[in-house]
Design an enzyme around this catalytic site. Structure first.
Site, short mmCIF file in Angstrom:
data_model
loop_
_atom_site.label_atom_id
_atom_site.label_comp_id
_atom_site.label_asym_id
_atom_site.label_seq_id
_atom_site.Cartn_x
_atom_site.Cartn_y
_atom_site.Cartn_z
N TYR A 156 0.84 -1.21 0.00
CA TYR A 156 0.00 0.00 0.00
C TYR A 156 0.87 1.25 0.00
CZ TYR A 156 -3.23 3.59 1.80
OH TYR A 156 -3.96 4.74 1.97
N LYS A 160 1.40 4.49 -2.69
CA LYS A 160 1.17 5.89 -2.30
C LYS A 160 2.45 6.72 -2.49
CE LYS A 160 -3.10 5.53 -1.47
NZ LYS A 160 -4.08 6.36 -2.16
#
Ligand code: NAD
Length: 248
Positions: A156, A160
């Site tokens: 994740y 980002k």
């Protein structure tokens, strides 16, 4: 200040959480907001109806950001209907947590598809339309963990972090066309995405936040409204952190 009258905005993943607040904030400033959803049509309609009930302008549009062709077609439809697209907020995102050694290949693929490829697909389609108009605003939703990392969020946080690189590169590519590209990096915000955490986990994170609380989606939306405005015309390739001081 920060008025958006006459502007057309597309907010991906606008049916709930931070995306919903962004839709509402942009509409409050006068923009016509296209609320994108992938599964939550009823929720998206509720967001749009709420905006309209308060005197704003909104409509809904379903598509999966991870489907490049669908994102392109959606932007084309917005431009066909409204004659332009001024603001893209690439907010749609998913989180799949897991320690690196336990991450499944399909989880990594899905995170990259939605968070990275989905945001780039929308940005590509939007900047194409903005180039013709020689003006535009692109805002990516990154995350505090994209800058500081977090145990259990390797894939994740990688997506980002990638968005920060993308925002800076696209900002450079399109500066001559008067298109600004920035990222907003929220800290720990109370939404459905974080609702699965135990109170113990939340307490632990809040202890690392100097302002000693979680953030609200309205506080993230306010940063987006600023970046979308004419007043932010000289801000490009930047990251605005809305994290209570969690990462400085
Ligand atoms: P959320 O899960 O409440 O909302 C995410 C939205 O994205 C949902 O409406 C969902 O339907 C939509 N979405 C997911 N996959 C999609 C797809 N393929 N196509 C279109 N829409 C899709 O999450 P949130 O907390 O509101 O997060 C919004 C953004 O902010 C995300 O990009 C997230 O990574 C980022 N963020 C959130 C936090 C936080 O603490 N909540 C912190 C940092 C960054």
């Amino acid at each position: 200040m920060f008025k958006l009258d006459g502007k057309i905005a597309l907010v991906t993943g606008g049916s709930r959480g931070i995306g919903r607040s962004i839709c509402e904030a942009l509409a409050e400033q006068g923009a016509t907001v296209v609320v994108n959803y992938v599964k939550g049509e009823a929720q998206a309609r509720e967001v749009a109806d709420g905006i309209i009930a308060r005197g704003g302008k909104a409509e809904i549009m379903g598509f999966d950001v991870a489907d490049m062709k669908a994102a392109e077609t959606a932007v084309e439809e917005v431009v066909k209907k409204h004659g332009k697209l001024d603001i893209l907020v690439a907010n749609a995102g998913i989180s799949i947590d897991g320690l690196l050694l336990r991450l499944k290949e399909e989880d990594i693929d899905r995170l990259v598809q939605v968070n990275l490829k989905g945001s780039l697909a929308c940005a590509r389609a939007a900047t194409k339309a903005m180039m013709r108009a020689k003006t535009g605003r692109v805002i990516f939703l990154s995350s505090v963990v994209g800058e500081m990392g977090n145990v259990g969020q390797t894939a994740y946080s990688a997506t980002k972090a990638a968005l920060l690189g993308a925002a800076k590169s696209i900002a450079r590519e399109f500066a001559s066309r008067n298109i600004t590209v920035n990222a907003v990096a929220p800290g720990f915000i109370d939404t459905d995405m974080t609702s699965t955490m135990t109170d113990q986990m939340k307490d632990f994170i809040v202890k690392s936040v100097p302002l000693a609380r979680t953030g609200t989606s309205r506080e993230v939306a306010a940063a987006c409204a600023f970046l979308a405005s004419d007043e932010a015309a000289y801000v490009t390739g930047q990251v605005i952190r809305v994290n209570g001081g969690m990462y400085v």
